[in-house]
Design a protein around this motif. Structure first.
Motif, PDB file in Angstrom:
ATOM      1  N   ASP A   6      23.614  69.802  23.349  1.00 49.13           N
ATOM      2  CA  ASP A   6      22.281  69.206  23.256  1.00 49.13           C
ATOM      3  C   ASP A   6      21.317  70.141  22.549  1.00 49.13           C
ATOM      4  OD1 ASP A   6      22.773  66.857  24.545  1.00 49.13           O
ATOM      5  OD2 ASP A   6      22.118  67.569  26.499  1.00 49.13           O
ATOM      6  N   ALA A   7      21.632  71.420  22.594  1.00 50.39           N
ATOM      7  CA  ALA A   7      20.661  72.419  22.181  1.00 50.39           C
ATOM      8  C   ALA A   7      20.714  72.756  20.697  1.00 50.39           C
ATOM      9  CB  ALA A   7      20.855  73.687  22.998  1.00 50.39           C
ATOM     10  N   VAL A   8      21.616  72.100  19.957  1.00 48.24           N
ATOM     11  CA  VAL A   8      21.696  72.405  18.530  1.00 48.24           C
ATOM     12  C   VAL A   8      21.241  71.200  17.714  1.00 48.24           C
ATOM     13  CG1 VAL A   8      23.226  73.045  16.623  1.00 48.24           C
ATOM     14  CG2 VAL A   8      23.570  74.036  18.898  1.00 48.24           C
ATOM     15  N   GLY A   9      20.338  71.450  16.765  1.00 50.22           N
ATOM     16  CA  GLY A   9      19.847  70.367  15.923  1.00 50.22           C
ATOM     17  C   GLY A   9      19.856  70.771  14.470  1.00 50.22           C
ATOM     18  N   LYS A  10      20.128  69.780  13.602  1.00 51.45           N
ATOM     19  CA  LYS A  10      20.138  70.075  12.157  1.00 51.45           C
ATOM     20  C   LYS A  10      18.885  69.451  11.536  1.00 51.45           C
ATOM     21  CE  LYS A  10      23.351  70.049   8.315  1.00 51.45           C
ATOM     22  NZ  LYS A  10      24.729  69.752   7.929  1.00 51.45           N
ATOM     23  N   GLU A  16      17.479  73.928   1.818  1.00 50.14           N
ATOM     24  CA  GLU A  16      18.719  73.319   2.301  1.00 50.14           C
ATOM     25  C   GLU A  16      18.561  73.018   3.781  1.00 50.14           C
ATOM     26  OE1 GLU A  16      21.479  76.442   1.482  1.00 50.14           O
ATOM     27  OE2 GLU A  16      20.700  77.729   3.073  1.00 50.14           O
ATOM     28  N   PRO A  17      19.382  72.112   4.313  1.00 49.63           N
ATOM     29  CA  PRO A  17      19.297  71.830   5.748  1.00 49.63           C
ATOM     30  C   PRO A  17      19.581  73.085   6.559  1.00 49.63           C
ATOM     31  CG  PRO A  17      20.766  70.275   4.642  1.00 49.63           C
ATOM     32  CD  PRO A  17      20.450  71.351   3.647  1.00 49.63           C
ATOM     33  N   ILE A  18      19.050  73.127   7.765  1.00 47.61           N
ATOM     34  CA  ILE A  18      19.284  74.286   8.629  1.00 47.61           C
ATOM     35  C   ILE A  18      19.570  73.810  10.054  1.00 47.61           C
ATOM     36  CG2 ILE A  18      16.768  74.606   8.865  1.00 47.61           C
ATOM     37  CD1 ILE A  18      17.400  77.607   9.396  1.00 47.61           C
ATOM     38  N   GLU A  19      20.582  74.440  10.661  1.00 45.02           N
ATOM     39  CA  GLU A  19      20.958  74.118  12.037  1.00 45.02           C
ATOM     40  C   GLU A  19      20.331  75.167  12.968  1.00 45.02           C
ATOM     41  OE1 GLU A  19      25.307  73.899  13.434  1.00 45.02           O
ATOM     42  OE2 GLU A  19      24.873  71.983  12.438  1.00 45.02           O
ATOM     43  N   LEU A  20      19.670  74.697  14.000  1.00 46.45           N
ATOM     44  CA  LEU A  20      19.009  75.623  14.927  1.00 46.45           C
ATOM     45  C   LEU A  20      19.448  75.369  16.358  1.00 46.45           C
ATOM     46  CD1 LEU A  20      15.264  75.538  13.740  1.00 46.45           C
ATOM     47  CD2 LEU A  20      17.069  77.132  13.046  1.00 46.45           C
ATOM     48  N   ASP A  21      19.610  76.446  17.087  1.00 38.89           N
ATOM     49  CA  ASP A  21      19.821  76.373  18.536  1.00 38.89           C
ATOM     50  C   ASP A  21      18.426  76.338  19.167  1.00 38.89           C
ATOM     51  OD1 ASP A  21      20.148  76.914  21.213  1.00 38.89           O
ATOM     52  OD2 ASP A  21      21.732  78.405  20.904  1.00 38.89           O
ATOM     53  N   TRP A  22      18.087  75.202  19.760  1.00 39.43           N
ATOM     54  CA  TRP A  22      16.709  75.048  20.267  1.00 39.43           C
ATOM     55  C   TRP A  22      16.392  76.043  21.373  1.00 39.43           C
ATOM     56  CZ3 TRP A  22      14.674  72.682  16.556  1.00 39.43           C
ATOM     57  CH2 TRP A  22      15.180  71.508  16.010  1.00 39.43           C
ATOM     58  N   THR A  23      17.409  76.513  22.084  1.00 41.70           N
ATOM     59  CA  THR A  23      17.128  77.464  23.167  1.00 41.70           C
ATOM     60  C   THR A  23      16.714  78.833  22.614  1.00 41.70           C
ATOM     61  OG1 THR A  23      19.408  78.262  23.363  1.00 41.70           O
ATOM     62  CG2 THR A  23      18.820  76.329  24.678  1.00 41.70           C
ATOM     63  N   ASP A  69       8.564  68.187  25.575  1.00 41.41           N
ATOM     64  CA  ASP A  69       9.590  67.354  26.233  1.00 41.41           C
ATOM     65  C   ASP A  69      10.927  68.081  26.347  1.00 41.41           C
ATOM     66  OD1 ASP A  69       7.827  65.322  26.491  1.00 41.41           O
ATOM     67  OD2 ASP A  69       8.626  64.102  24.845  1.00 41.41           O
ATOM     68  N   THR A  70      11.259  68.884  25.324  1.00 39.31           N
ATOM     69  CA  THR A  70      12.561  69.558  25.344  1.00 39.31           C
ATOM     70  C   THR A  70      12.514  70.879  26.118  1.00 39.31           C
ATOM     71  OG1 THR A  70      12.126  70.833  23.356  1.00 39.31           O
ATOM     72  CG2 THR A  70      13.191  68.708  23.042  1.00 39.31           C
ATOM     73  N   GLY A  71      11.342  71.326  26.453  1.00 42.46           N
ATOM     74  CA  GLY A  71      11.227  72.611  27.151  1.00 42.46           C
ATOM     75  C   GLY A  71      11.257  73.802  26.205  1.00 42.46           C
ATOM     76  N   MET A  72      11.031  73.553  24.923  1.00 40.24           N
ATOM     77  CA  MET A  72      11.020  74.651  23.946  1.00 40.24           C
ATOM     78  C   MET A  72       9.841  75.598  24.215  1.00 40.24           C
ATOM     79  SD  MET A  72      10.705  74.263  19.798  1.00 40.24           S
ATOM     80  CE  MET A  72      12.132  73.216  19.673  1.00 40.24           C
ATOM     81  N   LEU A  73      10.042  76.873  23.907  1.00 37.91           N
ATOM     82  CA  LEU A  73       8.944  77.843  24.041  1.00 37.91           C
ATOM     83  C   LEU A  73       7.846  77.494  23.025  1.00 37.91           C
ATOM     84  CD1 LEU A  73       8.136  80.579  25.451  1.00 37.91           C
ATOM     85  CD2 LEU A  73       8.966  81.683  23.375  1.00 37.91           C
ATOM     86  N   VAL A  74       6.622  77.404  23.499  1.00 37.94           N
ATOM     87  CA  VAL A  74       5.490  77.092  22.619  1.00 37.94           C
ATOM     88  C   VAL A  74       4.525  78.280  22.615  1.00 37.94           C
ATOM     89  CG1 VAL A  74       3.521  75.560  22.210  1.00 37.94           C
ATOM     90  CG2 VAL A  74       5.688  74.608  23.053  1.00 37.94           C
ATOM     91  N   ASN A 158      14.602  81.872  16.021  1.00 35.99           N
ATOM     92  CA  ASN A 158      14.117  80.909  15.023  1.00 35.99           C
ATOM     93  C   ASN A 158      12.695  80.470  15.368  1.00 35.99           C
ATOM     94  OD1 ASN A 158      16.985  80.701  14.330  1.00 35.99           O
ATOM     95  ND2 ASN A 158      17.112  79.412  16.162  1.00 35.99           N
ATOM     96  N   LEU A 159      11.878  80.294  14.351  1.00 33.15           N
ATOM     97  CA  LEU A 159      10.503  79.844  14.572  1.00 33.15           C
ATOM     98  C   LEU A 159      10.224  78.571  13.790  1.00 33.15           C
ATOM     99  CD1 LEU A 159       8.630  83.272  14.076  1.00 33.15           C
ATOM    100  CD2 LEU A 159       9.647  82.361  16.178  1.00 33.15           C
ATOM    101  N   LEU A 160       9.660  77.578  14.474  1.00 34.77           N
ATOM    102  CA  LEU A 160       9.090  76.415  13.796  1.00 34.77           C
ATOM    103  C   LEU A 160       7.610  76.737  13.659  1.00 34.77           C
ATOM    104  CD1 LEU A 160      10.660  73.492  15.890  1.00 34.77           C
ATOM    105  CD2 LEU A 160      11.438  74.357  13.673  1.00 34.77           C
ATOM    106  N   VAL A 161       7.125  76.864  12.428  1.00 33.37           N
ATOM    107  CA  VAL A 161       5.764  77.371  12.233  1.00 33.37           C
ATOM    108  C   VAL A 161       4.872  76.288  11.617  1.00 33.37           C
ATOM    109  CG1 VAL A 161       4.361  79.226  11.246  1.00 33.37           C
ATOM    110  CG2 VAL A 161       6.769  79.648  11.777  1.00 33.37           C
TER     111      VAL A 161
END
Ligand code: C5J
Length: 233
Positions: A6-10, A16-23, A69-74, A158-161
């Motif tokens: 569940d924790a990996v998203g592309k 190019e596309p990037i795969e991230l481990d949301w945790t 919703d996913t519990g990601m660090l904000v 990984n950072l979503l900025v």
């Protein structure tokens, strides 16, 4: 997130596309403060049209809601200075010919000073008590802050900025993060500049040369990746 798959998203991104481990990923929202977003604040004292930044609010809100919703660090950042200005270099205060300088009284309190109304984050994106707020005296989120320690403590890679402005505090933070080994995905429509052409070029600079500073994706692509991950068995 229920299990490791569940924790990996592309994310569909450029170059190019990037795969991230949301945790191991944090959402970093840069400087969505009244001082930059609203009339009477720091941004306007520099002669800018603050209305240019409003377009980033809704995309950031959507990603923030999904991250919660996913519990990601904000992590939220705020640019600003101590009331005695001891962390504000004269070279920053004295620069240019703004209508009001850093520390001067304005309609939202003293310009760019911690604790004043203008320094706070806009109501639409206001941090939850559980979220981290980093106060920074400079443009980058790592300079003279606890940012590095926080990311290390939570095992973030990984950072979503997103945030404002694209070419100033977003770009500076992404460059600092890139040099420290973080993968940065910049949310294009979740950033804005007082100068639309600087926004475009700021994003291009990040993703050029095979992603020299990071990746660029739309908020829709980030949401899609988060949604798809949630439905993985
Ligand atoms: C600026 C920022 N533009 N947050 N700060 O001074 O981008």
């Amino acid at each position: 997130m229920a299990n490791s798959s569940d924790a990996v998203g592309k994310i569909v991104a450029e170059p190019e596309p990037i795969e991230l481990d949301w945790t191991k990923t944090a959402l970093v929202i840069i400087d969505m403060q009244r001082d930059f977003m609203e009339p009477g604040g720091f941004g306007e004292t520099l002669g800018n049209d603050v209305g240019q930044l409003a377009r980033a609010v809704q995309p950031i809100g959507s990603v923030l809601s999904a991250a919660r919703d996913t519990g990601m660090l904000v992590i939220h950042t705020r640019e600003g200075h101590l009331p005695d200005l001891s962390d504000a270099p004269p070279a920053k205060i004295e620069r240019g010919a703004p209508s009001l300088r850093i520390g001067d009284p304005g309609p939202m309190g003293r310009i760019l000073i911690r604790g004043e109304a203008g320094h706070d984050i806009i109501p639409e994106l206001y941090p939850l008590d559980s979220e981290i707020v980093i106060d920074k005296p400079g443009k980058g989120a790592f300079y003279a802050t606890e940012m590095g320690d926080v990311l290390q403590k939570y095992g973030i890679e990984n950072l979503l900025v997103c945030g404002v402005t694209t070419e100033v505090c977003v770009n500076t933070t992404v460059r600092e993060a890139n040099d420290r080994g973080y993968r940065c995905v910049v949310i294009a429509d979740g950033c804005a500049s007082y100068f639309p052409e600087f926004h475009e070029m700021g994003l291009k600079m990040i993703k050029a040369q095979g992603g020299i500073f990071g990746w660029v994706a739309s908020s829709a692509a980030v949401l899609e990746a988060l949604e798809t991950s949630k439905t993985l068995a």
